[in-house]
Design an enzyme around this catalytic site. Structure first.
Site, mmCIF file in Angstrom:
data_model
loop_
_atom_site.group_PDB
_atom_site.id
_atom_site.type_symbol
_atom_site.label_atom_id
_atom_site.label_comp_id
_atom_site.label_asym_id
_atom_site.label_seq_id
_atom_site.Cartn_x
_atom_site.Cartn_y
_atom_site.Cartn_z
ATOM 1 N N HIS A 213 36.730 69.608 27.931
ATOM 2 C CA HIS A 213 36.740 69.299 26.487
ATOM 3 C C HIS A 213 35.394 69.542 25.823
ATOM 4 O O HIS A 213 35.306 70.149 24.760
ATOM 5 C CB HIS A 213 37.173 67.846 26.255
ATOM 6 C CG HIS A 213 37.195 67.455 24.806
ATOM 7 N ND1 HIS A 213 36.073 67.007 24.122
ATOM 8 C CD2 HIS A 213 38.183 67.499 23.889
ATOM 9 C CE1 HIS A 213 36.387 66.769 22.854
ATOM 10 N NE2 HIS A 213 37.661 67.069 22.685
ATOM 11 N N GLU A 241 28.794 70.815 18.001
ATOM 12 C CA GLU A 241 29.438 70.753 16.681
ATOM 13 C C GLU A 241 28.709 69.788 15.751
ATOM 14 O O GLU A 241 28.718 69.960 14.539
ATOM 15 C CB GLU A 241 30.902 70.303 16.869
ATOM 16 C CG GLU A 241 31.695 70.212 15.576
ATOM 17 C CD GLU A 241 33.127 69.766 15.794
ATOM 18 O OE1 GLU A 241 33.454 69.326 16.910
ATOM 19 O OE2 GLU A 241 33.916 69.855 14.842
ATOM 20 N N HIS A 275 32.847 76.119 18.058
ATOM 21 C CA HIS A 275 31.914 75.664 17.004
ATOM 22 C C HIS A 275 30.498 76.226 17.209
ATOM 23 O O HIS A 275 30.075 77.056 16.446
ATOM 24 C CB HIS A 275 31.861 74.134 16.849
ATOM 25 C CG HIS A 275 33.195 73.492 16.679
ATOM 26 N ND1 HIS A 275 34.039 73.813 15.643
ATOM 27 C CD2 HIS A 275 33.866 72.576 17.435
ATOM 28 C CE1 HIS A 275 35.153 73.107 15.754
ATOM 29 N NE2 HIS A 275 35.075 72.346 16.833
ATOM 30 N N ASP A 326 41.813 74.885 14.436
ATOM 31 C CA ASP A 326 41.321 73.607 14.963
ATOM 32 C C ASP A 326 42.166 72.395 14.560
ATOM 33 O O ASP A 326 43.227 72.159 15.135
ATOM 34 C CB ASP A 326 39.850 73.450 14.544
ATOM 35 C CG ASP A 326 39.146 72.319 15.280
ATOM 36 O OD1 ASP A 326 39.812 71.572 16.015
ATOM 37 O OD2 ASP A 326 37.911 72.161 15.141
#
Ligand code: NGQ
Ligand code: ZN
Length: 459
Positions: A213, A241, A275, A326
Site C-alpha cells: 500500500h 503524497e 502520486h 484514484d
C-alpha cells in the site's frame, strides 16, 4: 464475454490517431479481440462500421472503486482544519458498512463510467479485503472476485493490484481500527494473491500485479519478500503524497520516501509510484532514470489537498507518467488531463507547459504520454491503433459543438480543454462495443443497481 454486442470485424474512420500520427480514411480489421490490420487512405468496404474520429483507449492506472460511493460526501468542514488525514477518517468510517454486494454494485458503476469516459483498462488498487469486523471471508479473495465480476459485466480490462497492508505507520506500527478490513501478513497475502489469480482467470486480457500500500503499511523485510515472491507484473505503491509522510519517513529512516525506495527497493520499469507529489528534484531524476512510471491522479490530488507534482521538470528529465482516477470522485479522462496541465500552469504561470517541445499540441502530448505511461504501468506491451494491439478504442462525436470544424490535434485540444459535455461516443474493448452513443450497453441495469445500493447505504 457473454451477452455483450458481438465483436465487429471491420471499422472505418474518417481520421484516426495512430502511432505514426493522425491518418485519414483508416480501415481497421479485428480478430480475436485484437487489431489485425490498419490501413490508412483506404476506402470503406461494405459491412464496415463507419465513424468519424478514432482514438486508442486509455489506461487508468489507479482506482479505489469503492470510494466512488462517497463522492461528494466529504465536502463539509469538520470541527478542526480539514485535510487529507481527516478525509481518510471519513473514508474509513464509510467503508465500514460495505458488504460484498455493495462492493460489486459500486465497482460496476465506477467501471462503467470509466469506459464511457474512454478508459479501456483500470488498475484497481484493491485493499478492501475483509468483512466489516475485520475477519477474512471464508474465501479471502471474496471481494477481489466482486471486482473481477464488475470488470466482466462492464467489459473494462482489469489490472488487478491486490494490496499488501500490514501496519498502521512507519516502523511497523500496529494498524488502527479503521484499517482492520485491509490487513494481511505475508502468508495470508499469498492466499489472497492465489485467489485473485483464480478470480481473473476467465477474464479476457486481465493482468495481475502486486501493491504494497505504502511505506506506512509495510516494513522493509516485507517489501523485499513481496518483490522476491512476485517478480513479474506491475508493482504499485503510494508514495510521498503528503508532506507528513515525507517528514515521518525522514524521522524513521533519515531519507525522503522516494529516495528510500531508490536505495532499498529495486525500483524499475514495472514500478508505478502513485502520486510522488513531494518528490524533490533528485528523487524525480532517480524515478526518471529507473524508467518507472509516476501515477498522477490530478482530480483526487486536488480534492485531497495533496500538492502539485512538478511534472514539467520530471518530463524534462525524461520521466514517464500515467493518469489515475484514484478516489473516483469524478471520472473523466479529459478532465484528469486538463487538470494535469492546468495545475502546472497555475504553479508556473505559463501555458502549454507539458508539450515537451515548441509548436506541439498540449492535448496530443498529454494524451500520448498518458497512453504510453498507462500501458507500461498496467502491464500491457502494445497499445495504440496498430496491428497486434488489443482492439481497445473509442470515437469522438464530430458533431459535438466543441469539436465542429476541428481536425487532428485540435480535436484533442478541444475535447480536453473546451467541451462542456463529453463527446466520447462509441467505445470498443477487445473488439466488443461496450459504449454506443455515449452510453454503456448495460447502463440501465448497472445504474439501477447502483442507485438501489446508494439509497440503502445512505438511508
Ligand atoms: C487510499 N488514497 O488508500 O485510499 C489512500 C488514502 C492512505 C489516496 N492516497 C489512505 N488518495 O494513503 O493511507
Ligand atoms: Zn490511492
Amino acid at each position: 464475454m457473454s451477452g455483450t454486442v458481438p465483436p465487429m470485424s471491420s471499422l472505418w474512420f474518417e481520421s484516426a490517431l495512430t502511432p505514426a500520427g493522425w491518418r485519414r480514411h483508416v480501415r481497421l480489421t479485428l480478430a480475436d479481440g485484437r487489431i489485425a490490420t490498419v490501413a490508412p487512405d483506404a476506402a470503406p468496404q461494405p459491412g464496415d462500421e463507419r465513424h468519424a474520429i478514432a482514438l486508442p483507449g486509455l489506461g487508468n492506472v489507479h482506482s479505489h472503486s469503492f470510494q466512488r460511493a462517497m463522492a461528494g460526501l466529504t465536502e463539509r468542514s469538520g470541527a478542526a482544519r480539514d485535510d487529507f488525514w481527516t478525509w481518510r477518517q471519513r473514508m474509513y468510517a464509510f467503508l465500514d458498512r460495505l458488504d460484498p454486494d455493495d462492493v460489486e454494485a459500486i465497482a460496476e458503476q465506477t467501471f462503467m463510467e470509466m469506459i464511457e469516459a474512454g478508459f479501456t483498462r483500470v488498475g484497481e488498487f484493491h485493499y478492501l479485503h475483509h468483512a466489516p469486523d475485520g475477519r477474512p471471508y471464508a474465501n479471502i479473495a471474496a471481494l477481489a472476485e466482486r471486482i473481477a465480476a464488475a470488470a466482466e459485466t462492464t467489459g473494462i480490462a482489469l489490472t488487478l493490484l491486490p494490496v499488501f497492508y500490514a501496519h498502521g505507520d512507519f516502523g511497523g506500527r500496529p494498524p488502527v481500527a479503521g484499517q482492520r478490513r485491509f490487513i494481511t501478513d505475508l502468508s495470508s497475502f499469498g492466499r489472497l494473491v492465489e485467489g485473485c489469480r483464480r478470480a481473473i482467470a476467465g477474464l479476457d486480457g486481465a493482468v495481475l500485479g502486486t501493491a504494497p500500500h505504502s511505506l506506512r503499511a509495510v516494513v522493509p523485510d516485507e517489501l523485499a519478500a513481496l518483490q522476491a515472491a512476485y517478480p513479474d507484473g506491475p508493482f504499485h505503491i503510494h508514495v510521498s503524497e503528503q508532506t507528513k509522510e515525507v517528514d515521518d519517513c525522514l524521522a524513521w529512516s533519515g531519507q525522503r520516501p522516494v529516495a528510500w525506495l531508490m536505495d532499498h527497493a529495486g525500483v524499475d520499469q514495472r514500478w508505478c509510484l502513485i502520486h510522488a507529489t513531494h518528490a524533490d528534484a533528485s528523487e524525480r531524476a532517480a524515478i526518471a532514470a529507473r524508467q518507472a512510471v509516476v501515477g498522477l491522479c490530478p482530480m483526487t490530488e486536488a480534492s485531497l489537498g495533496d500538492g502539485i507534482f512538478d511534472a514539467v521538470d520530471f518530463q524534462q528529465r525524461g520521466g514517464r507518467w500515467g493518469i489515475g482516477s484514484d478516489s473516483d470522485i469524478l471520472i473523466s479522462a479529459a478532465e484528469e488531463l486538463r487538470l494535469q496541465e492546468y495545475a502546472q500552469r497555475l504553479s508556473r504561470r505559463g501555458r502549454n507547459l507539458l508539450t515537451g517541445a515548441p509548436d506541439r499540441s498540449t492535448g496530443r502530448s498529454l494524451f500520448e504520454t498518458a497512453l504510453a505511461g498507462g500501458a507500461q504501468a498496467l502491464g500491457q506491451s502494445a497499445v495504440g491503433l496498430m496491428a497486434g494491439a488489443p482492439a481497445d478504442l473509442f470515437t469522438l462525436d464530430a458533431t459535438h459543438p466543441a469539436l465542429v470544424g476541428r481536425t487532428g490535434d485540435e480535436l484533442l485540444d478541444s475535447w480536453m480543454f473546451a467541451a462542456r459535455s463529453t463527446p466520447v461516443d462509441t467505445v470498443w474493448r477487445a473488439g466488443r462495443k461496450q459504449v454506443s452513443a455515449g452510453r454503456h450497453v448495460r447502463r440501465e441495469a448497472i445504474e439501477t443497481r447502483f442507485c438501489r445500493t446508494m439509497k440503502k447505504l445512505l438511508a
